[in-house]
Write a protein that holds these residues in place. Structure first.
Motif, PDB file in Angstrom:
ATOM      1  N   ALA A   1       0.829  -1.211   0.000  1.00 30.58           N
ATOM      2  CA  ALA A   1       0.000   0.000   0.000  1.00 30.58           C
ATOM      3  C   ALA A   1       0.862   1.259   0.000  1.00 30.58           C
ATOM      4  O   ALA A   1       0.575   2.222  -0.722  1.00 30.58           O
ATOM      5  N   ILE A   2       1.924   1.252   0.787  1.00 31.12           N
ATOM      6  CA  ILE A   2       2.786   2.445   0.882  1.00 31.12           C
ATOM      7  C   ILE A   2       3.559   2.670  -0.416  1.00 31.12           C
ATOM      8  O   ILE A   2       3.678   3.794  -0.906  1.00 31.12           O
ATOM      9  N   ALA A   3       4.068   1.566  -0.994  1.00 31.69           N
ATOM     10  CA  ALA A   3       4.897   1.709  -2.197  1.00 31.69           C
ATOM     11  C   ALA A   3       4.083   2.151  -3.404  1.00 31.69           C
ATOM     12  O   ALA A   3       4.616   2.812  -4.303  1.00 31.69           O
ATOM     13  N   ARG A   4       2.802   1.796  -3.461  1.00 35.73           N
ATOM     14  CA  ARG A   4       1.988   2.109  -4.649  1.00 35.73           C
ATOM     15  C   ARG A   4       1.266   3.434  -4.536  1.00 35.73           C
ATOM     16  O   ARG A   4       0.554   3.833  -5.459  1.00 35.73           O
TER      17      ARG A   4
ATOM     18  N   ALA B   1       0.537   9.543  -2.105  1.00 38.02           N
ATOM     19  CA  ALA B   1      -0.171  10.505  -1.266  1.00 38.02           C
ATOM     20  C   ALA B   1       0.608  10.772   0.018  1.00 38.02           C
ATOM     21  O   ALA B   1       1.429   9.958   0.462  1.00 38.02           O
ATOM     22  N   LEU B   2       0.324  11.911   0.609  1.00 34.15           N
ATOM     23  CA  LEU B   2       0.982  12.274   1.860  1.00 34.15           C
ATOM     24  C   LEU B   2       0.633  11.291   2.978  1.00 34.15           C
ATOM     25  O   LEU B   2       1.462  10.992   3.845  1.00 34.15           O
ATOM     26  N   SER B   3      -0.589  10.765   2.930  1.00 36.19           N
ATOM     27  CA  SER B   3      -1.016   9.815   3.961  1.00 36.19           C
ATOM     28  C   SER B   3      -0.140   8.560   3.949  1.00 36.19           C
ATOM     29  O   SER B   3       0.115   7.964   4.998  1.00 36.19           O
ATOM     30  N   ALA B   4       0.330   8.151   2.747  1.00 33.63           N
ATOM     31  CA  ALA B   4       1.202   6.986   2.667  1.00 33.63           C
ATOM     32  C   ALA B   4       2.531   7.247   3.368  1.00 33.63           C
ATOM     33  O   ALA B   4       3.075   6.370   4.050  1.00 33.63           O
TER      34      ALA B   4
ATOM     35  N   SER C   1       5.956   6.451   8.258  1.00 33.54           N
ATOM     36  CA  SER C   1       6.598   6.922   9.503  1.00 33.54           C
ATOM     37  C   SER C   1       5.967   6.268  10.724  1.00 33.54           C
ATOM     38  O   SER C   1       6.658   5.942  11.693  1.00 33.54           O
ATOM     39  N   LEU C   2       4.633   6.064  10.677  1.00 31.77           N
ATOM     40  CA  LEU C   2       3.941   5.441  11.809  1.00 31.77           C
ATOM     41  C   LEU C   2       4.418   4.005  12.010  1.00 31.77           C
ATOM     42  O   LEU C   2       4.661   3.573  13.141  1.00 31.77           O
ATOM     43  N   PHE C   3       4.579   3.259  10.895  1.00 22.87           N
ATOM     44  CA  PHE C   3       5.030   1.874  11.014  1.00 22.87           C
ATOM     45  C   PHE C   3       6.467   1.798  11.529  1.00 22.87           C
ATOM     46  O   PHE C   3       6.844   0.812  12.153  1.00 22.87           O
TER      47      PHE C   3
END
Length: 267
Positions: free
Chosen positions: A92-95, A98-101, A106-108
């Motif tokens: 999800a993060i790599a694809r 968006a700023l939310s990604a 950072s959260l993970f």
């Protein structure tokens, strides 16, 4: 001439620093392995004689067996959950751009930044507020939170090296997203996932701060049992167990290096 001298001086200094660093890192491990073969009754270096008696004593150390089995159960289950959750989060993060990604990334990673003792205490207070007594389940949940970042980071790194042309070719040939993921994406990022899973397993098996807060008498963990035995009676059996763990770790690293090229992914 001056440039050659500066280059030689730089190489000599860096070589000395590298050798000194290697000695400082390897010396404690060498001392433990040598002491594990002592014929005496104390942790003395150099040992008065050499024997395999303390390795034979390990067969009867049922408390260490019990703690080792608990550590293996927790590490195996936390690693499985970390691979499942970390791979999904990494995809999800790599694809997403968006700023939310980026914020989720950072959260993970935050469990690696937060002091482990602080996280262990926070987890204990959280489970207490929920009315959950410490058990094998709380240990697995706590270890999973600490281990997920390793899988996320390695999965994202593997996806960054994936050629997007392969995915476009797959789509142009009529393959759906699920088939493309199963036949192209997953096989190519599998070494990264396995590398993250290996690091997660080792991190969980060796974890002390989280286990210290989330265990009870029925879920004794090996690192804490080893520390308590050394603190109370300087048991030489612990040195023999350390030798076994060192050899097992080296063997696992060699296997993972063969399967996934672990050193290249950690570089």
């Amino acid at each position: 001439m001056r440039r050659d001298w500066e280059k030689i001086s730089f190489d000599v200094v860096m070589g000395l620093v590298a050798v000194l660093t290697l000695v400082l890192l390897a010396a404690p491990t060498v001392v433990v392995i040598v002491v594990s073969f002592t014929s005496g009754f104390s942790l003395k270096f150099p040992p008065p004689g050499y024997s395999l008696r303390w390795y034979a004593e390990l067969w009867d150390a049922w408390q260490l067996h019990f703690a080792a089995m608990n550590s293996f159960k927790v590490a195996a289950r936390a690693t499985g959950l970390s691979i499942l959750m970390g791979t999904a989060a990494g995809l999800a993060i790599a694809r997403s751009k968006a700023l939310s990604a980026r914020l989720l990334d950072s959260l993970f990673m935050s469990p690696l930044v937060l002091p482990a003792l602080a996280f262990g205490l926070s987890a204990l207070m959280f489970f207490s507020a929920l009315g959950m007594p410490v058990s094998l389940t709380t240990l697995i949940i706590g270890h999973t939170v600490v281990c997920v970042p390793y899988v996320v980071r390695n999965t994202v790194a593997a996806l960054a090296q994936l050629d997007p042309t392969l995915l476009e070719c797959s789509a142009s040939l009529g393959a759906g997203r699920i088939m493309t993921f199963r036949r192209i994406t997953l096989p190519l990022i599998r070494p990264g996932i396995l590398s993250g899973g290996f690091i997660a397993f080792m991190s969980s098996f060796d974890n002390v701060p989280v286990s210290l807060f989330l265990r009870d008498a029925a879920t004794d963990m090996l690192p804490i049992r080893m520390w308590q035995d050394l603190e109370g009676k300087l048991d030489v059996t612990i040195a023999a167990l350390s030798g076994v763990l060192i050899v097992a770790t080296i063997a696992l690293i060699l296997v993972m290096e063969r399967l996934t090229g672990l050193s290249r992914r950690l570089a």
